[in-house]
Motif scaffolding. Sequence first.
Motif, PDB file in Angstrom:
ATOM      1  N   ARG A   3       0.683  -1.100   0.077  1.00 50.56           N
ATOM      2  CA  ARG A   3      -0.029  -0.057   0.030  1.00 50.56           C
ATOM      3  C   ARG A   3       0.923   1.174   0.046  1.00 50.56           C
ATOM      4  O   ARG A   3       2.043   1.072   0.402  1.00 50.56           O
ATOM      5  N   ALA A  17      -4.736   8.483   4.781  1.00 51.68           N
ATOM      6  CA  ALA A  17      -5.517   7.881   3.649  1.00 51.68           C
ATOM      7  C   ALA A  17      -4.665   6.722   3.049  1.00 51.68           C
ATOM      8  O   ALA A  17      -3.213   6.777   3.377  1.00 51.68           O
ATOM      9  N   THR A  19      -4.124   3.250  -0.046  1.00 54.05           N
ATOM     10  CA  THR A  19      -4.461   2.777  -1.392  1.00 54.05           C
ATOM     11  C   THR A  19      -4.915   1.308  -1.086  1.00 54.05           C
ATOM     12  O   THR A  19      -4.388   0.955   0.074  1.00 54.05           O
ATOM     13  N   ALA A  26      -7.539   5.260  -3.787  1.00 52.91           N
ATOM     14  CA  ALA A  26      -7.063   5.893  -2.642  1.00 52.91           C
ATOM     15  C   ALA A  26      -8.242   6.231  -1.885  1.00 52.91           C
ATOM     16  O   ALA A  26      -9.269   6.743  -2.213  1.00 52.91           O
ATOM     17  N   SER A  27      -8.433   5.707  -0.302  1.00 51.76           N
ATOM     18  CA  SER A  27      -9.442   5.794   0.572  1.00 51.76           C
ATOM     19  C   SER A  27      -8.961   6.647   1.858  1.00 51.76           C
ATOM     20  O   SER A  27      -8.039   6.305   2.238  1.00 51.76           O
ATOM     21  N   GLY A  28      -9.784   7.302   2.407  1.00 55.97           N
ATOM     22  CA  GLY A  28      -9.662   7.944   3.547  1.00 55.97           C
ATOM     23  C   GLY A  28      -9.722   6.820   4.751  1.00 55.97           C
ATOM     24  O   GLY A  28     -10.446   5.921   4.579  1.00 55.97           O
ATOM     25  N   THR A  96      -5.912  21.702  -0.584  1.00 58.87           N
ATOM     26  CA  THR A  96      -6.701  20.476  -0.237  1.00 58.87           C
ATOM     27  C   THR A  96      -7.693  20.643   0.706  1.00 58.87           C
ATOM     28  O   THR A  96      -8.651  19.844   0.601  1.00 58.87           O
ATOM     29  N   GLN A 122      -9.146  13.891   6.797  1.00 57.58           N
ATOM     30  CA  GLN A 122      -9.216  12.403   6.249  1.00 57.58           C
ATOM     31  C   GLN A 122      -9.292  12.555   4.608  1.00 57.58           C
ATOM     32  O   GLN A 122      -8.745  12.150   3.718  1.00 57.58           O
ATOM     33  N   ILE A 123     -10.176  13.381   4.316  1.00 54.04           N
ATOM     34  CA  ILE A 123     -10.481  13.748   3.054  1.00 54.04           C
ATOM     35  C   ILE A 123      -9.288  14.560   2.345  1.00 54.04           C
ATOM     36  O   ILE A 123      -9.082  14.235   1.092  1.00 54.04           O
ATOM     37  N   THR A 126      -6.743  12.110   1.486  1.00 54.52           N
ATOM     38  CA  THR A 126      -7.204  11.183   0.201  1.00 54.52           C
ATOM     39  C   THR A 126      -6.879  11.862  -1.106  1.00 54.52           C
ATOM     40  O   THR A 126      -6.476  11.302  -1.763  1.00 54.52           O
ATOM     41  N   LEU A 129      -3.395  11.906  -1.668  1.00 52.51           N
ATOM     42  CA  LEU A 129      -2.959  10.325  -2.198  1.00 52.51           C
ATOM     43  C   LEU A 129      -3.352  10.180  -3.854  1.00 52.51           C
ATOM     44  O   LEU A 129      -2.611   9.690  -4.516  1.00 52.51           O
ATOM     45  N   GLN A 130      -4.818  10.889  -4.112  1.00 52.60           N
ATOM     46  CA  GLN A 130      -5.210  10.780  -5.301  1.00 52.60           C
ATOM     47  C   GLN A 130      -4.298  11.495  -6.299  1.00 52.60           C
ATOM     48  O   GLN A 130      -4.010  11.258  -7.351  1.00 52.60           O
TER      49      GLN A 130
END
Length: 136
Positions: A3, A17, A19, A26-28, A96, A122-123, A126, A129-130
């Motif tokens: 990950r 976040a 993967t 990608a997830s929180g 962000t 968290q978002i 994410t 990461l995205q």
Amino acid sequence: MARILAIDYGGKRCGIAVTDESQIIASGLTTVDTKSLLAWLIEYVSREEVELFVVGEPKRLHGEASESEKLIKPFLEKLNKVLPDIPVTRIDERFTSKMAFDTMLASGISKKKRRDKSLVDQISATIILQDYLYNQ
């Protein structure tokens, strides 16, 4: 495949976040109190294989480092000492938090939940990461 874990580092708390193992989605994951972050990361990598840490790089509008970078650098030095085998890459995290709030609005999250700063963190992680995944 391992990950990739992203960190939206903050003075009080950090958004996390991650993967999937294929490094596609990608997830929180959670929000961690900043004082507990290193211990949390050590525990997490003992359970999950992590290939890379992606840490947000806060910048001002014209590209110079923001004040919060002074908090992040010492953390990164400690992280490198306790988990030296996992590299760290930095991603510009300008806007962000605003993008995270806009995402919450667009998805219909209630006003009460939008006040939850840990969800914003968290978002934001994410989104960081995205952004990393998109630009690879």
